[in-house]
Design a protein around this motif. Structure first.
Motif, mmCIF file in Angstrom:
data_model
loop_
_atom_site.group_PDB
_atom_site.id
_atom_site.type_symbol
_atom_site.label_atom_id
_atom_site.label_comp_id
_atom_site.label_asym_id
_atom_site.label_seq_id
_atom_site.Cartn_x
_atom_site.Cartn_y
_atom_site.Cartn_z
ATOM 1 N N TRP A 112 5.714 7.598 -5.786
ATOM 2 C CA TRP A 112 6.381 8.521 -4.866
ATOM 3 C C TRP A 112 6.869 9.789 -5.555
ATOM 4 O O TRP A 112 7.505 10.625 -4.929
ATOM 5 C CB TRP A 112 7.559 7.815 -4.186
ATOM 6 C CG TRP A 112 7.163 7.073 -2.947
ATOM 7 C CD1 TRP A 112 5.913 6.666 -2.599
ATOM 8 C CD2 TRP A 112 8.027 6.657 -1.885
ATOM 9 N NE1 TRP A 112 5.933 6.011 -1.391
ATOM 10 C CE2 TRP A 112 7.226 5.992 -0.928
ATOM 11 C CE3 TRP A 112 9.387 6.769 -1.650
ATOM 12 C CZ2 TRP A 112 7.747 5.456 0.249
ATOM 13 C CZ3 TRP A 112 9.910 6.226 -0.485
ATOM 14 C CH2 TRP A 112 9.095 5.581 0.454
ATOM 15 N N GLY A 113 6.619 9.924 -6.842
ATOM 16 C CA GLY A 113 7.011 11.139 -7.546
ATOM 17 C C GLY A 113 8.497 11.272 -7.802
ATOM 18 O O GLY A 113 8.991 12.377 -8.045
ATOM 19 N N THR A 137 11.116 -1.267 3.659
ATOM 20 C CA THR A 137 10.048 -0.335 4.009
ATOM 21 C C THR A 137 8.677 -0.950 3.745
ATOM 22 O O THR A 137 7.742 -0.797 4.551
ATOM 23 C CB THR A 137 10.199 0.974 3.215
ATOM 24 O OG1 THR A 137 11.471 1.561 3.511
ATOM 25 C CG2 THR A 137 9.099 1.965 3.557
ATOM 26 N N ALA A 138 8.541 -1.653 2.618
ATOM 27 C CA ALA A 138 7.270 -2.313 2.305
ATOM 28 C C ALA A 138 6.935 -3.368 3.354
ATOM 29 O O ALA A 138 5.775 -3.500 3.780
ATOM 30 C CB ALA A 138 7.343 -2.948 0.919
ATOM 31 N N TRP A 139 7.943 -4.118 3.799
ATOM 32 C CA TRP A 139 7.736 -5.138 4.833
ATOM 33 C C TRP A 139 7.315 -4.504 6.153
ATOM 34 O O TRP A 139 6.368 -4.961 6.806
ATOM 35 C CB TRP A 139 9.019 -5.944 5.005
ATOM 36 C CG TRP A 139 9.001 -6.887 6.167
ATOM 37 C CD1 TRP A 139 8.276 -8.039 6.286
ATOM 38 C CD2 TRP A 139 9.743 -6.752 7.388
ATOM 39 N NE1 TRP A 139 8.517 -8.632 7.506
ATOM 40 C CE2 TRP A 139 9.411 -7.871 8.198
ATOM 41 C CE3 TRP A 139 10.650 -5.811 7.869
ATOM 42 C CZ2 TRP A 139 9.966 -8.054 9.465
ATOM 43 C CZ3 TRP A 139 11.204 -5.997 9.124
ATOM 44 C CH2 TRP A 139 10.858 -7.102 9.912
ATOM 45 N N GLY A 168 3.348 -4.929 7.806
ATOM 46 C CA GLY A 168 3.130 -5.571 9.099
ATOM 47 C C GLY A 168 3.137 -4.631 10.274
ATOM 48 O O GLY A 168 3.032 -5.075 11.427
ATOM 49 N N LYS A 169 3.296 -3.314 9.983
ATOM 50 C CA LYS A 169 3.417 -2.315 11.055
ATOM 51 C C LYS A 169 4.436 -2.778 12.101
ATOM 52 O O LYS A 169 4.168 -2.790 13.314
ATOM 53 C CB LYS A 169 2.062 -2.042 11.701
ATOM 54 C CG LYS A 169 1.050 -1.398 10.759
ATOM 55 C CD LYS A 169 -0.258 -1.111 11.456
ATOM 56 C CE LYS A 169 -1.207 -0.307 10.580
ATOM 57 N NZ LYS A 169 -1.478 -0.927 9.274
ATOM 58 N N VAL A 170 5.604 -3.164 11.613
ATOM 59 C CA VAL A 170 6.635 -3.759 12.459
ATOM 60 C C VAL A 170 7.397 -2.665 13.201
ATOM 61 O O VAL A 170 7.996 -1.786 12.565
ATOM 62 C CB VAL A 170 7.623 -4.592 11.618
ATOM 63 C CG1 VAL A 170 8.603 -5.327 12.527
ATOM 64 C CG2 VAL A 170 6.877 -5.570 10.727
ATOM 65 N N PRO A 171 7.410 -2.667 14.518
ATOM 66 C CA PRO A 171 8.183 -1.661 15.262
ATOM 67 C C PRO A 171 9.680 -1.933 15.140
ATOM 68 O O PRO A 171 10.106 -3.066 14.872
ATOM 69 C CB PRO A 171 7.700 -1.831 16.699
ATOM 70 C CG PRO A 171 7.235 -3.249 16.774
ATOM 71 C CD PRO A 171 6.674 -3.576 15.420
ATOM 72 N N LEU A 172 10.468 -0.906 15.368
ATOM 73 C CA LEU A 172 11.913 -1.029 15.203
ATOM 74 C C LEU A 172 12.502 -2.094 16.117
ATOM 75 O O LEU A 172 13.389 -2.854 15.705
ATOM 76 C CB LEU A 172 12.588 0.321 15.469
ATOM 77 C CG LEU A 172 14.119 0.345 15.372
ATOM 78 C CD1 LEU A 172 14.587 -0.127 14.001
ATOM 79 C CD2 LEU A 172 14.647 1.746 15.668
ATOM 80 N N ALA A 231 0.819 -1.209 0.000
ATOM 81 C CA ALA A 231 0.000 0.000 0.000
ATOM 82 C C ALA A 231 0.852 1.259 0.000
ATOM 83 O O ALA A 231 0.432 2.305 -0.508
ATOM 84 C CB ALA A 231 -0.926 -0.014 1.215
ATOM 85 N N ILE A 232 2.060 1.176 0.551
ATOM 86 C CA ILE A 232 2.907 2.362 0.620
ATOM 87 C C ILE A 232 3.488 2.728 -0.744
ATOM 88 O O ILE A 232 3.899 3.858 -0.973
ATOM 89 C CB ILE A 232 4.029 2.149 1.668
ATOM 90 C CG1 ILE A 232 4.614 3.501 2.091
ATOM 91 C CG2 ILE A 232 5.115 1.220 1.138
ATOM 92 C CD1 ILE A 232 5.550 3.403 3.271
#
Length: 372
Positions: free
Chosen positions: A147-148, A326-328, A332-336, A112-113
């Motif tokens: 992303w332009g 970044t897509a991954w 998954g909204k993966v925190p650092l 989606a990003i």
């Protein structure tokens, strides 16, 4: 200063600055870390290595200094086409392989990003790849990521586009400038840089990767002062002898790039002032310190040589890996904290791929082209 062999094993007639090679590598590694951590930042105020974007401006200062040192006194025996050939051989092979890597990894980044990837046919992606190999920027009609970017397969190639602009300006015009005229250009470009830093809409100099007029302004602003300043530095400053120059200059550049964001949304000018001070004062100072030192140990020489050798390859090939990472993270909204092992592996993979590209592709291709 080091020996008479330029980075990558190519003979040259001048000594080169080994510490500056090492500093380029330090800054390139900071860029990779900055981009990986950026995937976890909710806004520009929350990034771990907050000022990593300033590495590009440091690279432009270095470029101006090194080009002035390497070529200013060669024009009696070197034609403009000879200069362009040298620069193309030095820079362009890695651009080609970087676009290929970007194309190979493109569909692994669908999420989606990056909203346009899933609807992009392979033939169109290949068209963008071939155009990217020429470094010709593309507009909105060929924005296959969403992303332009002027180079959708490998975003950081925008800075190489401006590097080429700087090389063309230098060869056709700026090399003929007197020190006084060049100093005037530095003052004017520096004024434009400071003005944008203090009045820009985001309180930083991030940008330059798009063909939109506002982004083109940022790109040219970020290019002209650093490049002119580095070139002037090479012409007017007599380097000294500074002990522990690599350690000192490395710590300065790491601190400058890692420094937390200054101020908030209500006082954006504070961070803009920080950016301006780094670009106008700190980065030329770092180049001076680096040029004024010597590598006195075998280990130090090896470290600087390795960092210098991988600096350009890792900069130009790392972003396809960052796209995938970044897509991954976004999917998954993966925190650092949870992502950290993958972050480290991605960082190391970028170094490994850069080294492989350098060893088995870039050096052999440049040697072959140099004999033509």
């Amino acid at each position: 200063m080091a020996n008479n062999t330029a980075s990558g094993g190519f003979a040259d007639t001048k000594q080169h600055y080994a510490i500056l090679d090492g500093l380029r590598g330090v800054a390139a590694l900071m860029v990779v870390a900055f981009h990986l951590f950026e995937a976890h930042a909710a806004s520009r105020f929350e990034q771990v290595i907050n000022h990593g974007y300033l590495a590009v401006d440091f690279f432009f200062v270095l470029s101006g200094f090194v080009i002035g040192y390497a070529y200013d006194d060669r024009w009696r025996t070197m034609s403009t086409m000879d200069f362009f050939k040298r620069r193309l051989i030095r820079l362009h092979p890695m651009i080609v392989i970087a676009m290929i890597i970007g194309a190979v990894m493109f569909y692994t980044q669908s999420s989606a990003i990056f909203p346009k990837i899933q609807d992009t046919p392979v033939w169109l992606m290949l068209v963008v790849m071939v155009i990217g190999m020429t470094l010709i920027p593309v507009g909105a009609a060929l924005d296959i990521r969403g992303w332009g970017e002027m180079h959708p397969l490998n975003g950081p190639a925008w800075s190489l586009f401006y590097e080429y602009v700087a090389n063309i300006l230098y060869a056709l015009f700026v090399r003929k400038f007197s020190k006084t005229l060049l100093a005037l250009c530095v003052l004017v470009a520096g004024g434009a840089m400071v003005h944008y830093c203090l009045t820009g809409p985001n309180g930083d100099v991030i940008g330059g990767w798009s063909l939109e007029p506002a982004q083109m302004r940022i790109g040219l602003t970020r290019l002209l002062y650093p490049f002119f300043a580095g070139l002037l530095l090479s012409r007017v400053v007599t380097v000294g002898r500074i002990k522990h120059a690599f350690l000192v200059s490395s710590l300065i550049i790491i601190a400058a790039l890692a420094w937390p964001r200054i101020g908030g949304a209500a006082d954006l000018w504070k961070n803009g002032l920080y950016d301006a001070l780094c670009i106008v004062l700190v980065f030329p100072l770092v180049v001076y310190i680096g040029a004024s030192g010597q590598v006195d140990t075998r280990l130090g020489a090896r470290v600087c040589a390795f960092l210098g050798a991988i600096s350009y390859p890792i900069y130009i090939i790392h972003y396809p890996f960052v796209y995938t990472y970044t897509a991954w993270v976004a999917a998954g909204k993966v925190p650092l904290a949870s992502a950290l092992p993958v972050t480290v592996l991605t960082f190391l993979a970028c170094i490994a791929v850069a080294y492989l590209c350098l060893t088995f592709y870039d050096i052999p291709v440049r040697r072959w082209l140099s004999r033509r």
